[in-house]
Scaffold this motif. Sequence first.
Motif, PDB file in Angstrom:
ATOM      1  N   ASN A   1     -25.978   8.692  25.957  1.00  0.00           N
ATOM      2  CA  ASN A   1     -23.916   8.792  26.370  1.00  0.00           C
ATOM      3  C   ASN A   1     -23.040  10.742  26.455  1.00  0.00           C
ATOM      4  O   ASN A   1     -22.436  10.763  25.947  1.00  0.00           O
ATOM      5  N   MET A   2     -24.012  10.897  26.614  1.00  0.00           N
ATOM      6  CA  MET A   2     -24.308  12.652  26.875  1.00  0.00           C
ATOM      7  C   MET A   2     -23.933  12.640  28.359  1.00  0.00           C
ATOM      8  O   MET A   2     -24.921  12.305  29.537  1.00  0.00           O
ATOM      9  N   LEU A   3     -23.079  13.843  28.948  1.00  0.00           N
ATOM     10  CA  LEU A   3     -23.118  14.294  30.174  1.00  0.00           C
ATOM     11  C   LEU A   3     -24.692  15.689  30.752  1.00  0.00           C
ATOM     12  O   LEU A   3     -24.773  16.158  30.951  1.00  0.00           O
ATOM     13  N   LEU A   4     -24.707  14.899  32.132  1.00  0.00           N
ATOM     14  CA  LEU A   4     -25.257  15.617  32.376  1.00  0.00           C
ATOM     15  C   LEU A   4     -25.085  16.357  33.814  1.00  0.00           C
ATOM     16  O   LEU A   4     -24.778  16.085  34.657  1.00  0.00           O
ATOM     17  N   MET A   5     -25.180  18.009  34.164  1.00  0.00           N
ATOM     18  CA  MET A   5     -24.302  18.456  34.257  1.00  0.00           C
ATOM     19  C   MET A   5     -25.862  19.556  34.967  1.00  0.00           C
ATOM     20  O   MET A   5     -25.866  20.661  34.412  1.00  0.00           O
ATOM     21  N   PHE A   6     -25.221  20.125  36.425  1.00  0.00           N
ATOM     22  CA  PHE A   6     -26.342  20.493  36.851  1.00  0.00           C
ATOM     23  C   PHE A   6     -25.505  22.171  37.489  1.00  0.00           C
ATOM     24  O   PHE A   6     -24.321  21.849  38.052  1.00  0.00           O
ATOM     25  N   ASP A   7     -25.953  23.047  37.436  1.00  0.00           N
ATOM     26  CA  ASP A   7     -25.841  23.988  38.521  1.00  0.00           C
ATOM     27  C   ASP A   7     -26.443  24.577  39.623  1.00  0.00           C
ATOM     28  O   ASP A   7     -27.141  24.743  39.548  1.00  0.00           O
ATOM     29  N   GLU A   8     -26.143  24.324  41.092  1.00  0.00           N
ATOM     30  CA  GLU A   8     -25.754  24.030  42.027  1.00  0.00           C
ATOM     31  C   GLU A   8     -25.281  25.405  42.872  1.00  0.00           C
ATOM     32  O   GLU A   8     -24.852  25.157  43.818  1.00  0.00           O
ATOM     33  N   VAL A   9     -24.680  26.125  42.006  1.00  0.00           N
ATOM     34  CA  VAL A   9     -24.109  27.897  42.676  1.00  0.00           C
ATOM     35  C   VAL A   9     -25.404  28.165  43.703  1.00  0.00           C
ATOM     36  O   VAL A   9     -24.982  28.184  44.119  1.00  0.00           O
ATOM     37  N   GLN A  10     -26.047  27.931  43.345  1.00  0.00           N
ATOM     38  CA  GLN A  10     -27.348  29.101  44.400  1.00  0.00           C
ATOM     39  C   GLN A  10     -28.092  28.586  45.212  1.00  0.00           C
ATOM     40  O   GLN A  10     -28.547  28.424  45.802  1.00  0.00           O
ATOM     41  N   THR A  11     -28.188  26.938  44.411  1.00  0.00           N
ATOM     42  CA  THR A  11     -29.061  25.644  45.370  1.00  0.00           C
ATOM     43  C   THR A  11     -28.989  24.949  45.701  1.00  0.00           C
ATOM     44  O   THR A  11     -29.046  24.318  47.150  1.00  0.00           O
ATOM     45  N   GLY A  12     -26.980  24.717  45.905  1.00  0.00           N
ATOM     46  CA  GLY A  12     -26.853  23.741  46.731  1.00  0.00           C
ATOM     47  C   GLY A  12     -26.268  24.328  48.491  1.00  0.00           C
ATOM     48  O   GLY A  12     -26.735  25.149  48.378  1.00  0.00           O
ATOM     49  N   TRP A  13     -25.805  23.262  48.628  1.00  0.00           N
ATOM     50  CA  TRP A  13     -25.819  23.054  50.640  1.00  0.00           C
ATOM     51  C   TRP A  13     -27.466  23.842  51.223  1.00  0.00           C
ATOM     52  O   TRP A  13     -26.654  24.694  52.276  1.00  0.00           O
TER      53      TRP A  13
END
Length: 406
Positions: A226-238
């Motif tokens: 019951n934890m949250l998976l958080m992705f930092d896609e500041v550089q990888t997104g779009w």
Amino acid sequence: MKVSESGYTREELLEIVDTYLAEQSRRWEFIEEKGDGMYVYAENGDRYLDFFAGIAVSSAGNANKKVAKAIADQAANVIHASNYAYTLPMILLAKKVCDTIGMEKIVFQNSGTEANEAMIKMARKYGVDNYGPDRYKIVTAKNSFHGRTYGALSATGQPDSACHKGFAPLLPGFTYAEYNNLEDFKSKCDENTIGIMVEPVQGEGGVYPADPEFLKGLREFCDEKNMLLMFDEVQTGWGRTGDIMAYMTYGVKPDMVSMAKAIGGGMPIGAMCTSTKIAAAFTPGAHGSTYAANPVCCAAALAEIDEILDNKLYENAKEVGAYFMEELKALPCVKEIRGRGLLIGVEFNKPIAFEVKHRAFENKLLITAVRDSIIRIAPPLIVKKEHCDEAVKLLIKSVTEALQEQ
């Protein structure tokens, strides 16, 4: 405005820099005056092949005409609106982003750091609201980079780096685990851990892609606990890694994802997306920003996203990125080439990366270095194979010159 129109000579402008600017970056003595697609131009007319994209920002090309027109059109009507008003670009961008990446809610911010800060705050508040006052801890990766505000800095797993030194004590509640090591992440979590936060590809850390099994294992573990998976896609997104978002490449959907850089086409905008349930943690007053969802920035983002999607630049990133990584094997002293799409790291077997960066600049090629032996390459997603061929020739020359300096 051009340098010739400023009333100052180039030398006088650089004197103003020395007098007034408190610099945090080691800049070149280079005044960028114009951008055009794959190239940027200095004040003296020199042309530079851009394999940097303003740190993975100008994905649809420098000074993209559709983005520039969207900015000008919006600025002629509403430049800024208060937090009490909606604007059309804000509304349309919220729908465009969420529908495109399969998320339900969006929180706009002004940068990647702020997007990560908002994601951290929301995760911690969600944990406290739903599980109790001690459920706020977050595990991030060693060698990660999430930004330079205090929450994002504390999440950054580089305790011995310049970005940490002198800023202790950092925000409590963060623990660092070894990237791509599922068992280490599991061992760093306890009953008070609410989330795991990682980059699908570590950019500033040296361009290290996640193993598919690692991200899938994190997803299963977070579901189990019951934890949250958080992705930092500041550089990888779009589009940068060959899909609209990097998590699509891996087939692993996070509970929360941050974005910035490419989304705005050069304008200062960031965001984080999540589900309706998690977003409910941000009750009125829990978070806010005067400039977030600025209408000019949102208009630019709408145009930039349209350019990325309509021209399928993410597919170009996958195809041209694979070609470029193969061609880069011709460079001298290469230890390893790694990356996803058009986020590429070249690691040398000697500590020459920063010298290579400077030599490349002298040879009219823009790249960056992220470690003593690692250069990072992230061109606009409009790049063609012939641009890659030109870049490889310039890099071979730059590496050879750097080796001669040793």
